[in-house]
Design an enzyme around this catalytic site. Structure first.
Site, mmCIF file in Angstrom:
data_model
loop_
_atom_site.group_PDB
_atom_site.id
_atom_site.type_symbol
_atom_site.label_atom_id
_atom_site.label_comp_id
_atom_site.label_asym_id
_atom_site.label_seq_id
_atom_site.Cartn_x
_atom_site.Cartn_y
_atom_site.Cartn_z
ATOM 1 C CB SER A 43 -6.058 47.090 -1.718
ATOM 2 O OG SER A 43 -7.269 46.186 -1.773
ATOM 3 C CE1 TYR A 70 -6.360 49.472 -6.395
ATOM 4 C CE2 TYR A 70 -7.306 47.562 -5.425
ATOM 5 C CZ TYR A 70 -6.915 48.788 -5.454
ATOM 6 O OH TYR A 70 -7.124 49.557 -4.250
#
Length: 322
Positions: free
Chosen positions: A186, A199
């Site tokens: 990400s 995350y």
């Protein structure tokens, strides 16, 4: 010329050369088809089958379609049989390639069964796409709902699944001396990212794991790459309208595959490469300012209210977005 003058000239020259090399390397990213060309039969030369986790929608679905378009048969994996069957039907009708469906919950201990179902397949490409965003609304670590279970889920989904799938498929690639593994990270993992702490940290593992594996197996002829997108219009990104920054899953996947030979990590597209550079260039004190963090929370909350989303709803990604 005295010693100090010589020293300053040497340092100045070194700085110019350093930035010149960086500019040259960056300019290569603008022309991936020219600088990192792939042959017409590159993917099928890796093997007969591609395996894609989290393939029922979003980026995973797009990878499955694109690899089938390149002539590979595909194994698609996710939890939802009805959706997977529909994807399989569409891929078969569109490309004529074979599709194998594996319905499984990758957050559970299912990997021995997966290994058995994959046994005997000549797997040339693995895309580890499945991932979990703990809460749709960004929040501080201690504010996550059911924190103990959330920690376990994020580690199982974002970390353990990727490592286990590599353990299953990498030996075959190693023995054949070829293969491609794409691990979806990400863009937010580019820096320590408050409100997405758990995350983002899990995606740092994805990147370091991928880079370490590439160093270990590069000489074996295997390409292992972490792909770190920013905005892609998927469920995890609340299906934002596509524009120059937020790409459709299909456009992003087509772009990212052009960077397979660009190194052990890529942002997958020119605009996301620029975003990554900008994010790492902004002083962290500015990014961590209360006004910035509160503004991010308010923006996402507003979008959630508009679409009737639950503020603490976890987003288990059969699609991967950002």
């Amino acid at each position: 010329m005295d010693l100090m003058e010589l020293l300053f000239i040497t340092l100045g020259t070194a700085v110019i050369v350093c930035y010149g090399v960086r500019l040259l390397l960056f300019s290569r990213m603008l022309f991936p088809k020219i600088c990192f060309p792939l042959s017409k039969y590159f993917f099928t030369s890796m093997g007969e089958w591609a395996v894609v986790t989290g393939a029922s929608e979003g980026i995973g679905r797009a990878y499955a379609f694109e690899l089938a378009e390149q002539g590979m048969n595909v194994v698609i994996m996710s939890r939802t049989k009805e959706t997977l069957d529909q994807v399989a039907k569409e891929i078969g009708a569109t490309t004529g390639q074979r599709v194998k469906v594996i319905v499984t919950d990758l957050m559970k201990d299912v990997f021995s069964e997966i290994e058995e179902q994959l046994r005997g397949l000549n797997i040339g490409v693995l895309v580890n796409n499945v991932g979990m965003l703990p809460s749709f609304i960004p929040c501080k670590f201690l504010e996550c709902a059911e924190l103990d279970q959330t920690i376990t889920n994020v580690i199982n989904c974002n970390v353990k699944t990727m490592a286990k799938m590599c353990k299953i498929i990498l030996p075959g690639m190693d023995s054949r001396g070829k293969g491609v593994i794409v691990n979806i990270s990400s863009g937010v993992a580019s820096i320590p990212f408050p409100l997405y702490t758990l995350y983002a940290a899990s995606k740092v593992f994805v990147e370091r794991f991928s880079q370490g594996l590439q160093a270990e197996y590069k000489d074996k002829g295997i390409i292992i790459q972490a792909v770190a997108p920013f905005g892609v219009s998927t469920r995890m990104a609340d299906y934002q309208k596509t524009d120059i920054v937020t790409l459709s899953p299909g456009d992003f996947v087509k772009s990212s595959l052009q960077y397979l030979r660009a190194g052990d990590k890529t942002y997958g597209s020119v605009c996301h490469i620029v975003l990554g550079w900008l994010l790492k260039s902004i002083p962290l004190k500015i990014l961590y300012a209360d006004s910035m963090l509160l503004g991010l929370q308010d923006y996402v909350k507003k979008r959630a209210l508009e679409k009737g989303r639950n503020n603490q709803e976890p987003n288990i990604s059969h699609s991967k977005s950002n």
